[in-house]
Enzyme design. Structure first.
Site, mmCIF file in Angstrom:
data_model
loop_
_atom_site.group_PDB
_atom_site.id
_atom_site.type_symbol
_atom_site.label_atom_id
_atom_site.label_comp_id
_atom_site.label_asym_id
_atom_site.label_seq_id
_atom_site.Cartn_x
_atom_site.Cartn_y
_atom_site.Cartn_z
ATOM 1 N N GLU A 156 0.807 -1.186 0.058
ATOM 2 C CA GLU A 156 -0.094 -0.017 -0.040
ATOM 3 C C GLU A 156 0.945 1.024 -0.055
ATOM 4 O OE1 GLU A 156 -2.359 -0.133 3.652
ATOM 5 O OE2 GLU A 156 -2.654 -2.435 3.240
ATOM 6 N N LYS B 287 2.081 4.822 1.719
ATOM 7 C CA LYS B 287 2.364 5.289 3.059
ATOM 8 C C LYS B 287 1.712 6.830 3.213
ATOM 9 C CE LYS B 287 4.540 5.407 7.355
ATOM 10 N NZ LYS B 287 4.296 6.842 7.872
ATOM 11 N N ASP C 172 0.897 10.391 3.835
ATOM 12 C CA ASP C 172 1.421 11.548 4.811
ATOM 13 C C ASP C 172 0.529 12.582 5.402
ATOM 14 O OD1 ASP C 172 3.601 12.389 5.810
ATOM 15 O OD2 ASP C 172 4.610 13.660 4.433
ATOM 16 N N TYR D 142 -8.192 8.172 3.428
ATOM 17 C CA TYR D 142 -8.174 6.722 2.739
ATOM 18 C C TYR D 142 -8.075 5.692 3.905
ATOM 19 C CZ TYR D 142 -7.195 8.689 -1.594
ATOM 20 O OH TYR D 142 -7.175 9.493 -2.997
ATOM 21 N N LYS E 104 10.722 3.764 3.398
ATOM 22 C CA LYS E 104 10.705 5.061 2.906
ATOM 23 C C LYS E 104 11.265 5.518 1.604
ATOM 24 C CE LYS E 104 10.128 7.521 6.891
ATOM 25 N NZ LYS E 104 9.391 8.890 7.435
ATOM 26 N N CYS F 271 21.248 47.410 -9.063
ATOM 27 C CA CYS F 271 21.686 46.060 -9.481
ATOM 28 C C CYS F 271 22.814 45.466 -9.015
ATOM 29 C CB CYS F 271 21.572 46.012 -11.055
ATOM 30 S SG CYS F 271 22.308 44.555 -11.956
ATOM 31 N N CYS G 13 25.452 45.528 -12.107
ATOM 32 C CA CYS G 13 25.973 46.411 -12.861
ATOM 33 C C CYS G 13 25.627 47.881 -11.931
ATOM 34 C CB CYS G 13 25.131 46.650 -14.280
ATOM 35 S SG CYS G 13 23.475 47.204 -14.071
ATOM 36 N N CYS H 110 16.495 45.336 -13.296
ATOM 37 C CA CYS H 110 17.374 46.266 -13.223
ATOM 38 C C CYS H 110 17.165 46.969 -14.787
ATOM 39 C CB CYS H 110 18.948 45.342 -13.679
ATOM 40 S SG CYS H 110 19.916 46.316 -14.343
ATOM 41 N N CYS I 134 23.931 46.399 -18.514
ATOM 42 C CA CYS I 134 24.174 45.553 -17.651
ATOM 43 C C CYS I 134 24.650 44.195 -18.174
ATOM 44 C CB CYS I 134 22.697 45.108 -17.075
ATOM 45 S SG CYS I 134 22.975 43.932 -15.683
HETATM 46 S S1 IVH Z 1 -1.205 0.521 9.109
HETATM 47 C C1 IVH Z 1 -0.658 -1.967 12.222
HETATM 48 N N1 IVH Z 1 -1.036 1.585 6.604
HETATM 49 O O1 IVH Z 1 1.665 5.288 9.331
HETATM 50 C C2 IVH Z 1 -0.207 -0.917 11.422
HETATM 51 N N2 IVH Z 1 -0.553 2.819 8.325
HETATM 52 O O2 IVH Z 1 3.389 4.256 11.893
HETATM 53 C C3 IVH Z 1 -1.153 0.366 11.534
HETATM 54 N N3 IVH Z 1 0.306 4.992 7.754
HETATM 55 O O3 IVH Z 1 0.396 7.240 11.720
HETATM 56 C C4 IVH Z 1 -1.050 1.251 10.564
HETATM 57 N N4 IVH Z 1 -0.107 4.817 5.459
HETATM 58 O O4 IVH Z 1 -1.187 6.764 10.123
HETATM 59 C C5 IVH Z 1 -0.861 1.674 7.768
HETATM 60 N N5 IVH Z 1 -1.175 2.211 4.233
HETATM 61 C C6 IVH Z 1 -0.881 2.553 5.620
HETATM 62 C C7 IVH Z 1 -0.368 3.752 6.034
HETATM 63 C C8 IVH Z 1 -0.313 3.973 7.456
HETATM 64 C C9 IVH Z 1 0.197 5.639 6.267
HETATM 65 C C10 IVH Z 1 0.508 5.995 8.620
HETATM 66 C C11 IVH Z 1 -0.422 5.569 9.888
HETATM 67 C C12 IVH Z 1 0.431 5.668 11.265
HETATM 68 C C13 IVH Z 1 1.731 5.535 10.765
HETATM 69 C C14 IVH Z 1 2.243 4.211 11.295
#
Ligand code: IVH
Length: 651
Positions: free
Chosen positions: A125, A127, A129, A234, A325, A419, A422, A437, A443
């Site tokens: 999935e 991650k 932010d 999401y 990451k 400037c 110049c 300028c 210049c």
């Molecule tokens: S699962 C069992 N899935 O990452 C684990 N977390 O340190 C529970 N996060 O603050 C979280 N995308 O909000 C999971 N696809 C994803 C995620 C996700 C972002 C965030 C979550 C949490 C941090 C986990």
């Protein structure tokens, strides 16, 4: 307002139908990203429901779309004890493939799999932010929204969560007695940018990034403010459940949540083994910049829930999941200095000199600051701890400062008034973001551009003096101002790289020819900002001589047809700069001259010499601009309306 008992059946049924229809449109728009009705139609349905509900208050149900914003600002958030703790994920900071490979190896070891066992299946999935929230649905109705807090105790943000259109107020399909849905609240980048524009316009503080904006918006005590902040959501997991058969795999769990009407992001998949993980990590890394929201990595989860249960937890982190990451796109560093670059058009751009910092996969020590207004909006000062952002291949930029880390004795920044290249005066048109300028011809930063313009076909028309030659002439120091062109000799020119004697002498004769020009071409050649060919022509006709033009006040200039205040100011500024007058004197001393205005233009002699032509309608094979250019090339003038001066009409 009528008492509840007298609500006509028709009104009750209509309200119910409206609620269903609006909820369906919300789902299509916010979850599926596929709007089903035009905004105006949606607004009409919404207004009708609001009207019915205000007439009959008993029609208002807690899951009505009109109830997304309700209640009054609270004085603080109540605590919510999570029935099932909200865990965090272990983060793999090695952004190379090794991060995925070592996770897979660990899982295989923990599951006791030998080297010959089949690859483990993972759900992969994004991650997100943003910030984690938990949504509690009882009998399918959203009853509570909570932040993660410390994982055990969070804050009750129900009123705010209800304003997020992507979050259903009621689950669709057969909903269980209890289901806690967990996921991420976030803000789309484009909504974040718009929010910051609104903040600027309102003189409010700017958010450093979408995550801060999302967090700040969700933790508003006044839900009507949250409602005006475009948040998204999401789902990626569950908390407490009762009366629901939990699917066998994480991927199926996500599908089941989607079937209940929850937004689930589309870049989810089941993959096998370390190779599947690294593939996904790379694939998402490549399209990261095109996603409408920010991610800081991808998440790998052992797909089978029974295996997850076998793997269990260490403290607050499951053994079966890891976040892999990408290189951080934002880092904090020190702003050492602000320098100013002068571009080829004279535009001044402030550039940040930074203590080197590793961001977005490379070391960054410079970042653009765009313009002075932006520096003031973000109150960026030399010495500040600043947030540097480098996303993909774009130029690094400063997104904001860390106010708590501002040293004593900093001062607001101002662009220099002269400037830096110049020494000519710097000016900025009202309503323009860019400062420039005024030393156009003089210049060094603008030298190449000024020369190319000066020699251009519509200016002094020096054939053979193009990009490459100008680069060489300026880089070798042979030429510093347009006047130096007329001092060039055959030996110095032929001495340049890839310049045969024949072409050198051609260029020299073209330069020599350019000495005889017209006043309008000469004025145009000066490259005064806002003075194009036609303004140059008007100025030449109006003043008749260069000296009169040079001495004209802004008021005099305003007398010229089609010259407005901006153009007048620009011309006055140009001639007020002593550097520019110097170059003009040098050009005259070098023998550049023109016949008096109205006299014979050797380049303009042609069959239409002295004739005024009016073009009307459309022409079969030419655009009007092309036709005008041909008329001028033949020595004629064009005019937009027929008058006593018209010689020919082309219809
Ligand atoms: S699962 C069992 N899935 O990452 C684990 N977390 O340190 C529970 N996060 O603050 C979280 N995308 O909000 C999971 N696809 C994803 C995620 C996700 C972002 C965030 C979550 C949490 C941090 C986990």
């Amino acid at each position: 307002m009528a008492p509840a008992t007298v609500v006509p059946r028709q009104a009750r049924e209509r309200a119910e139908r409206l609620r269903q229809e609006i909820t369906r449109h919300d789902y299509a728009y916010y979850v599926l990203n596929a709007p089903t009705v035009p905004d105006a139609e949606y607004d009409r349905l919404y207004a009708e429901l609001q009207e019915l509900e205000s007439r009959y208050s008993s029609l208002v149900t807690p899951d009505s779309p009109t109830q997304r914003v309700s209640g009054t600002p609270s004085s603080g958030f109540a605590e919510v004890v999570h029935a099932v703790p909200m865990l965090s994920i272990r983060t793999e900071t090695d952004t190379s493939d090794a991060g995925a490979v070592s996770f897979d190896a660990r899982i295989r070891r923990d599951l006791g799999l030998g080297p010959d066992a089949a690859p483990v299946e993972y759900c992969v999935e994004l991650k997100f932010d943003g910030l984690a929230i938990s949504l509690r649905y009882e009998d399918g109705v959203l009853v509570q929204g909570a932040t993660r807090g410390n994982g055990t105790v969070g804050e009750d943000v129900t009123a705010n969560v209800r304003t997020i259109r992507a979050i259903p107020l009621r689950l669709s399909g057969s909903a269980p007695p209890l289901l806690e849905v967990r996921g991420e609240a976030l803000m789309y980048r484009r909504d974040f940018e718009r929010l910051n524009e609104r903040q600027t316009a309102a003189g409010e503080k700017l958010f450093a990034n979408p995550r801060n904006a999302a967090a700040g918006s969700l933790r508003q005590l006044d839900p009507s403010i949250t409602a005006r902040r475009p948040l998204h959501f999401y789902a990626y997991g569950i908390g407490a459940v009762r009366g629901w058969r939990i699917p066998a795999t994480q991927l199926e769990l996500l599908e089941a949540l989607a079937a209940l009407g929850m937004p689930v992001e589309e870049h989810r998949a089941a993959v096998r083994g370390a190779a599947g993980l690294t593939d996904f990590h790379r694939r998402i890394g490549a399209l990261r910049g095109e996603l409408p929201f920010e991610i800081d990595g991808v998440v790998y989860k052992v797909n089978r829930i029974d295996l997850q249960d076998r793997l269990g937890f260490v403290t607050r982190e499951p053994r079966w999941a890891v976040a892999h990451k990408y290189p951080a796109q934002e880092m904090v560093t020190t702003l050492l200095d602000i320098e100013v670059q002068v571009g080829r058009t004279g535009a001044l751009t402030p550039v940040a000199r930074l203590a080197p910092v590793f961001v977005g996969g490379t070391t960054v020590s410079n970042a653009t600051l765009h313009n002075e207004d932006l520096i003031h909006e973000k109150d960026i000062r030399v010495g500040d701890a600043v947030i540097v952002r480098r996303a993909g291949d774009v130029i690094p930029e400063i997104v904001g400062v860390v106010p708590e880390r501002r040293p004593a004795n900093t001062r607001p920044y101002h662009l220099p008034t002269r400037c830096p290249v110049c020494g000519s005066a710097v000016f900025r048109d009202e309503g323009e973001k860019v400062a420039r300028c005024t030393g156009g011809l003089f210049c060094p930063a603008q030298r190449k551009q000024a020369l190319l313009h000066f020699a251009g076909r519509r200016a002094l028309d020096i054939e053979g003096l193009g990009d490459k030659l100008v680069d060489q002439l300026v880089d070798t120091g042979l030429i510093r101002s347009p006047a130096d062109l007329f001092k060039l000799g055959l030996t110095s020119l032929a001495g340049l790289e890839r310049m045969a004697e024949k072409s050198a002498s051609n260029v020299l004769s073209a330069i020599d020819n350019a000495r005889r020009t017209t006043l309008e071409r000469f004025i145009f050649a000066l490259g005064i900002r806002h003075v194009g060919e036609s303004t140059a022509r008007d100025l030449a006709r109006h003043f008749g001589s260069l000296d009169r033009l040079m001495d004209a006040s802004e008021a005099d200039l305003l007398e010229v047809p089609d010259v407005g205040p901006v153009v007048a100011a620009s011309i006055a500024r140009f001639f007020a700069e002593p550097h520019n007058r110097e170059v003009i004197e040098q050009l005259r001393a070098a023998g550049v001259a023109w016949a008096e205005v109205g006299g014979h233009d050797p380049r303009r002699a042609g069959p239409l010499q002295g004739k005024t032509v009016v073009l009307t309608g459309t022409l079969p094979s030419l655009t009007r601009d092309e036709a005008s250019e041909m008329i001028r090339a033949a020595g004629g003038r064009t005019s937009s309306s027929v008058s006593r001066k018209t010689d020919l009409v082309l219809a």
